[in-house]
Design an enzyme around this catalytic site. Sequence first.
Site, PDB file in Angstrom:
ATOM      1  N   VAL A   1       0.796  -1.216  -0.062  1.00 39.04           N
ATOM      2  CA  VAL A   1      -0.157  -0.044  -0.074  1.00 39.04           C
ATOM      3  C   VAL A   1       0.944   1.383   0.124  1.00 39.04           C
ATOM      4  O   VAL A   1       0.647   2.243  -0.706  1.00 39.04           O
ATOM      5  CB  VAL A   1      -1.090   0.244   1.306  1.00 39.04           C
ATOM      6  CG1 VAL A   1      -1.880   1.261   1.199  1.00 39.04           C
ATOM      7  CG2 VAL A   1      -1.818  -1.349   1.105  1.00 39.04           C
ATOM      8  N   ALA A   2       1.815   1.171   0.818  1.00 37.06           N
ATOM      9  CA  ALA A   2       2.808   2.578   0.963  1.00 37.06           C
ATOM     10  C   ALA A   2       4.135   2.202   1.700  1.00 37.06           C
ATOM     11  O   ALA A   2       4.105   1.192   2.451  1.00 37.06           O
ATOM     12  CB  ALA A   2       1.877   3.649   1.910  1.00 37.06           C
ATOM     13  N   MET A   3       5.064   2.907   1.299  1.00 37.64           N
ATOM     14  CA  MET A   3       6.293   2.710   1.858  1.00 37.64           C
ATOM     15  C   MET A   3       6.843   4.219   2.036  1.00 37.64           C
ATOM     16  O   MET A   3       6.980   5.354   1.466  1.00 37.64           O
ATOM     17  CB  MET A   3       7.005   2.063   1.005  1.00 37.64           C
ATOM     18  CG  MET A   3       8.591   1.811   1.283  1.00 37.64           C
ATOM     19  SD  MET A   3       8.746   0.785   2.687  1.00 37.64           S
ATOM     20  CE  MET A   3      10.200   1.351   3.292  1.00 37.64           C
TER      21      MET A   3
ATOM     22  N   ASN B   1       9.695   5.820   2.387  1.00 39.95           N
ATOM     23  CA  ASN B   1      10.813   6.404   1.900  1.00 39.95           C
ATOM     24  C   ASN B   1      11.058   7.580   2.435  1.00 39.95           C
ATOM     25  O   ASN B   1      10.399   8.523   2.099  1.00 39.95           O
ATOM     26  CB  ASN B   1      10.983   6.362   0.491  1.00 39.95           C
ATOM     27  CG  ASN B   1      10.766   4.828  -0.030  1.00 39.95           C
ATOM     28  OD1 ASN B   1      11.349   3.832   0.442  1.00 39.95           O
ATOM     29  ND2 ASN B   1       9.930   4.608  -0.913  1.00 39.95           N
TER      30      ASN B   1
ATOM     31  N   HIS C   1       0.441   7.151   8.683  1.00 41.86           N
ATOM     32  CA  HIS C   1       1.306   6.270   9.002  1.00 41.86           C
ATOM     33  C   HIS C   1       2.640   6.492   8.556  1.00 41.86           C
ATOM     34  O   HIS C   1       3.504   6.324   9.385  1.00 41.86           O
ATOM     35  CB  HIS C   1       0.798   4.780   8.756  1.00 41.86           C
ATOM     36  CG  HIS C   1       1.447   3.808   9.456  1.00 41.86           C
ATOM     37  ND1 HIS C   1       1.355   3.212  10.674  1.00 41.86           N
ATOM     38  CD2 HIS C   1       2.418   3.028   8.751  1.00 41.86           C
ATOM     39  CE1 HIS C   1       2.202   2.202  10.857  1.00 41.86           C
ATOM     40  NE2 HIS C   1       2.807   2.122   9.664  1.00 41.86           N
ATOM     41  N   GLU C   2       2.720   6.791   7.339  1.00 38.14           N
ATOM     42  CA  GLU C   2       4.098   6.854   6.626  1.00 38.14           C
ATOM     43  C   GLU C   2       4.675   8.233   7.299  1.00 38.14           C
ATOM     44  O   GLU C   2       5.904   8.465   7.555  1.00 38.14           O
ATOM     45  CB  GLU C   2       4.106   7.125   5.184  1.00 38.14           C
ATOM     46  CG  GLU C   2       3.144   5.710   4.602  1.00 38.14           C
ATOM     47  CD  GLU C   2       3.420   4.699   5.127  1.00 38.14           C
ATOM     48  OE1 GLU C   2       5.068   4.479   5.290  1.00 38.14           O
ATOM     49  OE2 GLU C   2       2.913   3.444   5.354  1.00 38.14           O
TER      50      GLU C   2
ATOM     51  N   HIS D   1       6.321   7.360  10.306  1.00 36.45           N
ATOM     52  CA  HIS D   1       7.591   6.877  10.485  1.00 36.45           C
ATOM     53  C   HIS D   1       8.647   7.606  10.259  1.00 36.45           C
ATOM     54  O   HIS D   1       9.861   7.252  10.193  1.00 36.45           O
ATOM     55  CB  HIS D   1       7.434   5.728   8.824  1.00 36.45           C
ATOM     56  CG  HIS D   1       6.956   4.326   9.452  1.00 36.45           C
ATOM     57  ND1 HIS D   1       7.530   3.469  10.191  1.00 36.45           N
ATOM     58  CD2 HIS D   1       6.030   3.876   8.686  1.00 36.45           C
ATOM     59  CE1 HIS D   1       6.925   2.572  10.024  1.00 36.45           C
ATOM     60  NE2 HIS D   1       6.128   2.324   9.131  1.00 36.45           N
TER      61      HIS D   1
ATOM     62  N   GLU E   1       7.183  -0.480  13.324  1.00 36.89           N
ATOM     63  CA  GLU E   1       5.614  -0.435  13.006  1.00 36.89           C
ATOM     64  C   GLU E   1       4.825  -0.198  14.193  1.00 36.89           C
ATOM     65  O   GLU E   1       3.746   0.403  14.126  1.00 36.89           O
ATOM     66  CB  GLU E   1       5.396  -1.819  12.341  1.00 36.89           C
ATOM     67  CG  GLU E   1       5.983  -1.947  11.110  1.00 36.89           C
ATOM     68  CD  GLU E   1       5.694  -0.890  10.144  1.00 36.89           C
ATOM     69  OE1 GLU E   1       4.777  -0.101  10.100  1.00 36.89           O
ATOM     70  OE2 GLU E   1       6.711  -0.890   8.951  1.00 36.89           O
TER      71      GLU E   1
END
Length: 719
Positions: free
Chosen positions: A320-322, A324, A347-348, A351, A370
């Site tokens: 779904v998403a990363m 970076n 959420h990203e 991170h 996570e």
Amino acid sequence: MAELHQTPASLCCCRKSLPVPRAQGSGESEHASLGPRGTGPACSGTDPGPGSSRRPRVDVASASNFRSFRLQHFHLDLQLNFAAKEMSGWLVLDLVPVQLGISTLVLDSHPSLLIHSVDCKRPQEEPVSLTYRVDPFTDYGSSLSISLPDTEPGKKIQISVRYTTTDGPAIWWLDSELTCGGAGPLVFTQGHSVCNRSLFPGFDTPAVKSTYTAAVRVPDGLTVLMSASQSWFSQQDRVFHFSMDFPVPSYLVALVAGELKHEDVGPRSRVWAEPCLLPSAVQQLEGSLERWLGVAEDLFGPYLWGRCDIVFLPPAFPIVAMENPGLTFIIASILESSDFLLIDIIHEIAHGWFGNAVTNATWEEMWLSEGLATYAQRRITTETYGEAFTCLETVVRLDALHRQLRLLGDNNPVSKLQVKFEPGVNPSTLMNLFTYEKGFCFVSYLSELSGDVRRFDRFLRDYISEFQFQSVGAQDLIEFFLQSFPELQASAIAQREGMEFERWLSGCGPPPFEPDLSAGGALIGPVQDLCDVWRHCDPPTPQTLAAHNLSGWSTFQVVLFLDRMLDHAPLPRDVMASFSSSYSSLFAVLNAEVQIRWLQMVVRNSFYPELPRVRAFLHKHTSRMYTVPLYEDLVAGVMKCVAVEIFYQTQQRLHPNLRRTLQQMLFQTGLVPANQSCAPLPVSPASPSGSSQPAMPAATSTAAGKTAAMALLDVNVSA
């Protein structure tokens, strides 16, 4: 991150032990000490600070001897060849040996990398050619052993590796027909967790962080983006240049190239996408990114990465998403589900503090990234949208966690926060809801112990300040927590019966503690009331249903309703017919997160009047997140031939990796039988609920239950 929509088999915690080759004369000690608090010379070029304890770090997912060197910096110079689907160029590593007698450098590599040459250069000396060899390591990588000239601790050497990539797991080449606009090809990389060793050889472990630079050449008309602090384009030689000025682990190096356009949506944020997607993406995110960043900074301290840009990728994006740094990758399919888009991007963003700034030192402690990011995400949504909204979203996810536990059993080692794996086990296969939701529950328990959520916010802010740009273990977090709350340490809170910290980390089963979610009662209560109405043996009356108006519900309420109804599938046939008559038209105009759950209801109940909608959905959606769950349900029940027919009709529009996954699911091999024949799927519009349809046997409870839990839970898992 690797593919997260896993089949049931890939979630088992298989301890297949494989031999791990070690280069001779490497000077590597299995128990060599890392720097203070798990960083130090092997991890970055910065001093972690005085007064820190020293602990060994062993990463069984890495073949490298990273403990023998300090990686100061690396540089990539790449030429992208879309016709051949290759990247060629070189990698330059700035290394400082930290031990005496190191005669071999061992890097993580991959069989898909073609190594052409290796050179070594010392300051004020000419480069010399080095000998090397490639050895097997695991099914997800190999080791590149390089014989070094004489080295001295503290004296820098520069290693250059010329190589070409082929079909490694990190690199996803998309032909024009697999992009959203169809105007030209596109390529992106996905490094989490151990894939980037097929993009460049290096220390592919989260224990090692460094800065990097890159120069990338592409054909005219294409744009290159990377997860970097700075970027610029040299018009004269058509080279895109990048610089990441903060230390990052290798898995956070990411690249995308294609026909991409952008528009600013905030003072430090812009959205990138193919031209056909850009207006929709901008409309949904304009002004929101800066708002979310501001709330996060108020909670956890300054955002450390400069820019916070988003690039929307075609449906072939495998997750779904990363997260970076500076350039979040997210699948374009999520654009039609605004509530899920909101959660995934927040959420990203979280991170940026938890996972990127402070990173788990090994993949066995992935929950440190996570679990903390999920907690931070929910603090941001609580501050922005209220406690009730956050409680509703949390209930959806904790329901999913318990559903997975029912499937796997309370004693399955996958349910541990700290999952110990031996060489040969791919860390990506252990990415599941426990790293997110059980980790979230542990962090919530720590917050509860602190006595005040604002006090715990300040603790997390101090945690980031203490460990930023370092890689840590669970013990580092726990020790810092106890030091920050000495009254808890004095009361031996870590040994409280039933809530022992060691039980949290190493025990199987459900979380010993879950946060109070009663603040979401006004949103959750009506959902459960309607579920109770439908769980009776007889269809509810129109008068009963009139008291429950789904049209005014949020996406998460409808999703929770369907998730809980899926737990009780199959329904009696007359109840399913009434359910379809009541809601099918509404579900058809809602977003894909609702539709996929409704269609799973259709398949698990073998409800043929709605099967044309299954066909239409799988013809429209070609992303892993929306195809694999439905195919799993079709295969597990009596409709495997339906799945085969749809696969034949759509396979040319699927990414080869997804195509192989579905082939294995449908045919138990990677080959499609040429003579496979199936009864055709009806193509007429769905019949009225009262129409006569052939009664079909429901899938066996074992098969249906197994697929139900796995397919449903792995939908929409982001990195």
